[in-house]
Design a protein around this motif. Structure first.
Motif, mmCIF file in Angstrom:
data_model
loop_
_atom_site.group_PDB
_atom_site.id
_atom_site.type_symbol
_atom_site.label_atom_id
_atom_site.label_comp_id
_atom_site.label_asym_id
_atom_site.label_seq_id
_atom_site.Cartn_x
_atom_site.Cartn_y
_atom_site.Cartn_z
ATOM 1 N N PHE A 139 49.147 26.731 42.513
ATOM 2 C CA PHE A 139 48.108 26.003 41.811
ATOM 3 C C PHE A 139 48.389 26.008 40.311
ATOM 4 O O PHE A 139 49.011 26.933 39.790
ATOM 5 N N TYR A 150 45.830 25.910 36.970
ATOM 6 C CA TYR A 150 44.472 25.915 36.450
ATOM 7 C C TYR A 150 44.534 25.595 34.953
ATOM 8 O O TYR A 150 45.507 25.927 34.273
ATOM 9 N N LEU A 160 37.910 28.615 33.710
ATOM 10 C CA LEU A 160 39.118 28.075 34.320
ATOM 11 C C LEU A 160 38.699 27.085 35.404
ATOM 12 O O LEU A 160 37.724 27.314 36.135
ATOM 13 N N LEU A 176 40.465 24.295 38.448
ATOM 14 C CA LEU A 176 41.678 23.854 39.123
ATOM 15 C C LEU A 176 42.118 22.510 38.567
ATOM 16 O O LEU A 176 41.325 21.579 38.472
ATOM 17 N N ARG A 231 47.096 21.260 42.870
ATOM 18 C CA ARG A 231 47.773 22.149 43.806
ATOM 19 C C ARG A 231 48.920 21.383 44.431
ATOM 20 O O ARG A 231 48.845 20.163 44.580
ATOM 21 N N TYR A 250 47.310 27.909 33.364
ATOM 22 C CA TYR A 250 47.742 29.034 34.185
ATOM 23 C C TYR A 250 48.335 28.533 35.498
ATOM 24 O O TYR A 250 47.737 27.698 36.184
ATOM 25 N N PRO A 304 47.981 32.060 45.221
ATOM 26 C CA PRO A 304 46.702 32.577 45.699
ATOM 27 C C PRO A 304 46.777 33.797 46.587
ATOM 28 O O PRO A 304 45.787 34.481 46.767
ATOM 29 N N SER A 305 47.930 34.079 47.158
ATOM 30 C CA SER A 305 47.936 35.183 48.103
ATOM 31 C C SER A 305 49.246 35.931 48.056
ATOM 32 O O SER A 305 50.258 35.423 47.577
ATOM 33 N N SER A 362 47.587 39.850 52.286
ATOM 34 C CA SER A 362 46.317 39.969 51.570
ATOM 35 C C SER A 362 46.112 38.748 50.696
ATOM 36 O O SER A 362 46.977 37.891 50.594
ATOM 37 N N TYR A 363 44.954 38.669 50.088
ATOM 38 C CA TYR A 363 44.628 37.532 49.246
ATOM 39 C C TYR A 363 44.493 37.942 47.794
ATOM 40 O O TYR A 363 43.616 37.454 47.084
ATOM 41 N N ILE A 364 45.383 38.809 47.375
ATOM 42 C CA ILE A 364 45.411 39.167 45.959
ATOM 43 C C ILE A 364 46.113 38.045 45.226
ATOM 44 O O ILE A 364 47.309 37.823 45.408
ATOM 45 N N PRO A 365 45.396 37.313 44.391
ATOM 46 C CA PRO A 365 46.042 36.207 43.678
ATOM 47 C C PRO A 365 46.895 36.717 42.523
ATOM 48 O O PRO A 365 46.629 37.774 41.961
ATOM 49 N N PHE A 390 48.340 35.436 38.894
ATOM 50 C CA PHE A 390 48.308 34.447 37.838
ATOM 51 C C PHE A 390 49.438 34.723 36.851
ATOM 52 O O PHE A 390 49.755 35.882 36.563
ATOM 53 N N PHE A 447 35.829 37.150 43.501
ATOM 54 C CA PHE A 447 36.807 37.840 42.663
ATOM 55 C C PHE A 447 36.188 38.132 41.291
ATOM 56 O O PHE A 447 35.468 37.295 40.742
ATOM 57 N N TYR A 505 37.452 39.111 37.359
ATOM 58 C CA TYR A 505 38.608 39.146 36.472
ATOM 59 C C TYR A 505 38.161 39.591 35.084
ATOM 60 O O TYR A 505 37.016 39.419 34.685
ATOM 61 N N LEU A 564 43.054 40.643 37.536
ATOM 62 C CA LEU A 564 42.147 40.777 38.678
ATOM 63 C C LEU A 564 41.653 42.212 38.751
ATOM 64 O O LEU A 564 42.447 43.147 38.768
ATOM 65 N N TYR A 583 38.342 42.270 44.488
ATOM 66 C CA TYR A 583 37.845 41.120 45.227
ATOM 67 C C TYR A 583 37.178 41.552 46.519
ATOM 68 O O TYR A 583 37.488 42.610 47.078
ATOM 69 N N GLY A 615 40.628 32.988 51.204
ATOM 70 C CA GLY A 615 41.375 33.688 50.168
ATOM 71 C C GLY A 615 42.517 32.904 49.577
ATOM 72 O O GLY A 615 42.894 33.122 48.427
ATOM 73 N N ASN A 616 43.089 31.993 50.328
ATOM 74 C CA ASN A 616 44.254 31.270 49.825
ATOM 75 C C ASN A 616 43.900 29.866 49.338
ATOM 76 O O ASN A 616 44.769 29.021 49.159
ATOM 77 N N GLN A 638 40.190 28.776 43.640
ATOM 78 C CA GLN A 638 39.013 29.526 43.229
ATOM 79 C C GLN A 638 38.163 28.700 42.267
ATOM 80 O O GLN A 638 38.685 27.939 41.451
ATOM 81 N N PHE A 648 35.608 29.141 39.258
ATOM 82 C CA PHE A 648 35.257 30.161 38.281
ATOM 83 C C PHE A 648 33.891 29.905 37.664
ATOM 84 O O PHE A 648 33.466 28.751 37.499
#
Lengths: 110, 113
Positions: free
Chosen positions: A34, A36, A44, A46, A49, A86, A90-91, A95-98, A100, B33, B35, B45, B48, B98-99, B102, B104
């Protein structure tokens, strides 16, 4: 490990000039990427994508898996494009820890 | 939908005080999430949640920071005691999955004196 790199902290151009904001990534598998945008002191939001393959506000971005890049381009910059940009993944694995990038500040001079 | 709503927009307080930041995600979004954004460190981050359950809090800087999500429409980020180095803009974001992109909030600009 998943990583997103935006090598330029600041990009300064004149109105009407082409713009390219660089983004490189490291990711095992097929990435979803993505861009942003954050205008001055705002949230922020989007911009685009890669799976949508559309142009938003004149910006486009093509995923290049060979070069692991997702550069953001616009042929003719406008003053209202001045903002922080940015790149994001996203993942991470299961896991879904993004992730950036550090962001690139684009300044378009009149 | 009004989008992600954060409050307060601005907070100025003295060091040592407790600070509570609030977030209302978009209805139907399962992921939330938190931040922190600073000039020096960019966007970080902190934690989440998925379906109100904290999934990863490895970004929480230290025990002074805590976050809760008592229900699907509300989350808090608390700092106790606050320190000047906590000064930053804190964003909350939510996403359907999650994917996915997002959404904000407007952020809370926190200044600890």
């Amino acid at each position: 490990a998943q990583r997103v790199t935006q090598p330029e902290k600041l990009l300064s151009v004149f109105k009407g000039a082409p713009v390219e904001l660089k983004c490189n990534y490291s990711y095992s598998g097929s990435p979803e990427l993505f861009w942003y945008v954050q205008y001055s002191r705002q949230r922020l939001q989007l911009l685009l994508r890669h799976i949508s393959r559309e142009s938003i506000k004149g910006f486009t971005a093509d995923l290049n898996k060979g070069e692991t890049s997702f550069h953001l381009k616009k042929p003719f910059a406008q003053e209202e494009d001045s903002a922080m940009y940015y790149c994001a993944l996203p993942s991470s694995g299961g896991s879904y820890i993004p992730t950036f990038g550090r962001g690139t500040s684009l300044i378009v001079h009149p | 939908d009004a989008g992600v709503i954060q409050s307060p927009r601005h907070e100025v307080t003295e060091m040592g005080q407790e600070v509570t930041l609030r977030c209302k995600p978009i209805s139907g979004h399962d992921y939330l999430f938190w931040y922190r954004q600073t000039m020096m460190r960019g966007l970080e981050l902190l934690i989440y949640f998925n379906n109100n359950v904290p999934i990863d809090d490895s970004g929480m800087p230290e025990d002074r920071f805590s976050a809760k999500m008592p229900n699907a429409s509300f989350s808090t980020l608390k700092i106790q005691p606050s320190e000047p180095r906590d000064s930053a803009v804190y964003f909350c974001a939510s996403s359907p999955q999650g994917n996915q992109p997002q959404h904000f909030g407007d952020g809370t600009r926190l200044s600890i004196l």
